[in-house]
Motif scaffolding. Structure first.
Motif, mmCIF file in Angstrom:
data_model
loop_
_atom_site.group_PDB
_atom_site.id
_atom_site.type_symbol
_atom_site.label_atom_id
_atom_site.label_comp_id
_atom_site.label_asym_id
_atom_site.label_seq_id
_atom_site.Cartn_x
_atom_site.Cartn_y
_atom_site.Cartn_z
ATOM 1 N N ASN A 121 35.467 46.063 32.944
ATOM 2 C CA ASN A 121 36.589 46.659 33.301
ATOM 3 C C ASN A 121 37.701 45.943 34.151
ATOM 4 O O ASN A 121 38.877 45.877 33.940
ATOM 5 C CB ASN A 121 36.582 47.997 33.761
ATOM 6 C CG ASN A 121 35.711 49.206 32.918
ATOM 7 O OD1 ASN A 121 36.003 48.842 31.490
ATOM 8 N ND2 ASN A 121 35.010 50.295 32.943
ATOM 9 N N LYS A 153 37.802 42.884 34.766
ATOM 10 C CA LYS A 153 38.091 41.559 33.934
ATOM 11 C C LYS A 153 39.430 41.930 33.196
ATOM 12 O O LYS A 153 40.314 41.207 33.059
ATOM 13 C CB LYS A 153 36.956 40.855 33.097
ATOM 14 C CG LYS A 153 37.210 39.571 32.310
ATOM 15 C CD LYS A 153 36.288 39.057 31.747
ATOM 16 C CE LYS A 153 36.756 37.713 30.910
ATOM 17 N NZ LYS A 153 35.481 37.375 30.205
ATOM 18 N N GLN A 154 39.203 43.064 32.467
ATOM 19 C CA GLN A 154 40.420 43.436 31.726
ATOM 20 C C GLN A 154 41.591 43.886 32.331
ATOM 21 O O GLN A 154 42.717 43.560 32.124
ATOM 22 C CB GLN A 154 40.027 44.790 30.875
ATOM 23 C CG GLN A 154 41.146 45.483 29.785
ATOM 24 C CD GLN A 154 40.899 46.393 29.195
ATOM 25 O OE1 GLN A 154 39.724 47.249 29.395
ATOM 26 N NE2 GLN A 154 41.370 46.729 28.109
ATOM 27 N N ARG A 155 41.300 44.514 33.858
ATOM 28 C CA ARG A 155 42.384 44.634 34.341
ATOM 29 C C ARG A 155 43.257 43.596 35.098
ATOM 30 O O ARG A 155 44.288 43.316 35.109
ATOM 31 C CB ARG A 155 41.873 45.563 35.839
ATOM 32 C CG ARG A 155 43.126 45.968 36.703
ATOM 33 C CD ARG A 155 42.312 46.867 37.829
ATOM 34 N NE ARG A 155 42.977 46.680 38.848
ATOM 35 C CZ ARG A 155 42.769 46.224 40.104
ATOM 36 N NH1 ARG A 155 41.554 45.691 40.194
ATOM 37 N NH2 ARG A 155 43.201 46.025 41.145
ATOM 38 N N GLU A 171 43.106 40.502 33.555
ATOM 39 C CA GLU A 171 43.907 39.852 32.465
ATOM 40 C C GLU A 171 45.111 40.622 32.437
ATOM 41 O O GLU A 171 46.220 39.810 32.069
ATOM 42 C CB GLU A 171 42.969 40.128 31.238
ATOM 43 C CG GLU A 171 41.887 39.265 31.132
ATOM 44 C CD GLU A 171 40.859 39.221 30.157
ATOM 45 O OE1 GLU A 171 41.284 40.274 29.255
ATOM 46 O OE2 GLU A 171 40.035 38.557 29.773
#
Length: 92
Positions: A45, A47-49, A51
């Motif tokens: 989560n 890492k997605q944020r 990105e």
């Protein structure tokens, strides 16, 4: 022979006790595995944020369109010559 069997049985019981109830036992292993899975989900989560934030940073570095879009959405700014219309939702 009887003493050897008794000794081996006591040793087996001690090892089994340590395996199931001691430090670094099977329940500890299962709990750690669950914690690792939770941390992996949390990292995915984050890492997605990160990105998404990096994409925003790149947009802001590249052009003025992204800056203009943020100013319109977050600050309510309008350009010269534009007419601002505010649409209010119905009270129903």
């Amino acid at each position: 022979m009887k003493w050897l069997t008794a000794l081996l049985l006591v040793l087996l019981c001690m090892l089994q006790y340590r395996l199931w109830f001691g430090k670094h036992s099977i329940p500890d292993y299962v709990a750690m595995e669950k914690e690792v899975q939770d941390l992996r989900k949390q990292n995915a989560n984050l890492k997605q944020r990160n990105e998404l934030l990096q994409a925003d940073i790149n947009d802001l570095k590249i052009g003025l369109e992204a800056i203009e879009e943020r100013a319109r959405n977050e600050l309510g700014l309008i350009k010269r010559g534009e007419t601002f219309y505010r649409i209010l939702p119905s009270e129903q």
